[in-house]
Design an enzyme around this catalytic site. Sequence first.
Site, short mmCIF file in Angstrom:
data_model
loop_
_atom_site.label_atom_id
_atom_site.label_comp_id
_atom_site.label_asym_id
_atom_site.label_seq_id
_atom_site.Cartn_x
_atom_site.Cartn_y
_atom_site.Cartn_z
N CYS B 58 23.12 44.26 52.58
CA CYS B 58 23.82 43.38 51.63
C CYS B 58 23.10 43.29 50.30
O CYS B 58 23.69 42.93 49.29
CB CYS B 58 24.08 41.99 52.22
N HIS B 106 8.89 53.45 47.08
CA HIS B 106 9.92 52.43 47.13
C HIS B 106 10.43 52.24 48.56
O HIS B 106 10.53 51.12 49.06
CB HIS B 106 11.08 52.79 46.19
#
Lengths: 269, 423
Positions: B58, B106
């Site tokens: 999300c 990342h």
Amino acid sequence: MGSHLLGWAAVSLYLAAEVLAIVSLRRPKPAADVAGAVCLAVGLALHFADLELRARALGSVPYRTLEGSVSLFGWMLAIAYLALWIRHRERAMGPFLIPIVVVSTALGMLLPSRVAPVSAQTRGALFALHVTFAILAYAAFTFSFVLSLLYLIQNRQIRRKQTGILFARLPALEVIGRMNRTSVSIGLVSLALALAIGVARAQRLWGSLGDPKITWAFLTLVVYALLLWLDRRGWEGTRVAVLSIFGFGVVLFSYTVVNMYFSTAHNFR
Amino acid sequence: MSLIAVPETRLMLLGWNLRVADVAVRERVAFNADEVRDALKQLIGRGLVAESVIVSTCHRSEIYSVFEGEGRGEDLTRFFAEWRGLAPSDLSRSSFLAEGADAARHLFRVAAGLDSMALGESEVLGQVRQALKLARESGTSRTVLHRMFECAVAAGKRVRTETEIAVRPVSVASIALELAAKVFGDLSEKTVFVLGAGETGDLFARQASEAGVGRLFVSSRTRERAEGLARRVACEVVAWDEFPGRLPAADVVVGTTSSREPVVLRADVEEAMRERRGRPMFFLDLAVPRDIEPAVAEIYNVFSYQLNDLEEVARENRAQRSRQVPHAEAIVEEELWKFLGWMGNLSVVPTLNDWRRRWNEQRDTELERQPAAERERLREFADALYGRLLHEPMRRLKSETEPGKKLERLEAVRHLFKLDDDE
């Protein structure tokens, strides 16, 4: 009584298991858990061999002497914890329980050895059963004592909203309560059996029940039976934990002061 | 400059997450599992990438890709814009691009929960795993991305076991549920009552339902609201005036009503505790003013908490998690360098081959200018010189064990000898 090489090796392994248990409590690592259980298991095997050697030297069960009985107590405590670990992977108790195993096993080798000749009192299968059940009961009550300490610690963490490592690692109150109930039940049954055998033998050997040890064992039974009864009647929780700690005080008193100074049949002389 | 930007295996990340893209964009680029499979197949099918994995939650949609030879982030952006029916410029404005070690870093930070809203949250680790699973099923994660994702998951696990970043809960509801779980053990056998069906009640009911509580009841003065909540979250409705009679069955009671007076009174709880034979009860008061009479907390075996208490714990726990960040970052770097070391080894051989090719080209150019009769002798001479001159640097390049240095040196060789130029 020999140098207890095997016994000391067992103590070293128990110590290693303790270090691993503390490490595992801080940062759970499956490898440390398994290594701890292996140390405990090998320690138990060596400890058993040490008890066996004592038995051969004595020509009787090893727990006819004070040192032997203390050592057997440590062994039973360790095997009960290992069983709990295997069955429930319950590791939070380790750091608190293993020190008692270490101390009792070491005491079993450090206490001055005093061997009385085998007598009618200390011979036979009934004697062996009586002592085994009594020590099993003490081990179960010790378990209950440690669980009660954990209960009080965890209860305090929850009430103070301290959600740190100890909170995360210790079991839930209900789980500790359940384990405590099981320990006390095992202790009660064992002590009742030990007491029944003891009373029967006392009648047969001396024709009297005047030994203060009987009174204290009975008192211990009453305390723990009361604990179980109150547990079902609204005392579940910290009150039961405190009562269990009190019960353990009675056990300790009975095992030390009563044995040494009041009971002639239980002073290992 | 990317450390591992060798043409054979270029790693690239194109993403939209909560730091760069607002929710409207994130919603447009979010993928469900079928869409992930579809996008992966198209990316490979069109020859845009050699490998690809899509992490979609999300809060983020991130596309990790490996290019063999040429490949550009703009092509990827154009592909997704077209796929979603958006203007490429809109999409690229709110996206971020990282290459090589930065892209890998990342992912490792994402897996460790260091890039999450709730620092250290564990859910994201499962989502990273799921992303790799989908790519594997679609056949789009091969050597490099497979390895990278597995290393990232390992780093995420290490961070959570070796630091305390995930130990303390950080939201009021999760703290309450953890406290309740430490009283009762398994919540799947317990009964939870939520009083009030407003926003707070709704939020708590959802979290309790996700936590897998045994039975969930909701009670509200306005029955329709309770019924509305029961439709959204799997729970049962109890009529408002029936609630006190049902109290003995409740293990956890949560107050979220807007009542001016307490709705759970000491006398009711005492009665309930008698019926429960002293089994513990857990009260959580999220209402202002209070729903649960303060004196309830004095009853034996009752655990009672208010909003303020738990908000303070949440603040402390967030601070506690933040203090774990440096340790967690160090673990991430350690695991990242292990991966980059492996990646570097992949890059040594092509670099050495390029280097040799570049030498041979220049040697042949020079030989062309020499008299034909002497060329063979000169070629032998040049090759011997090549061997002597470059043997040591090549050996050193191969044997460098520290991944960072190795990659820097590879990069330097490629730069100094112009190995990345195609002419």
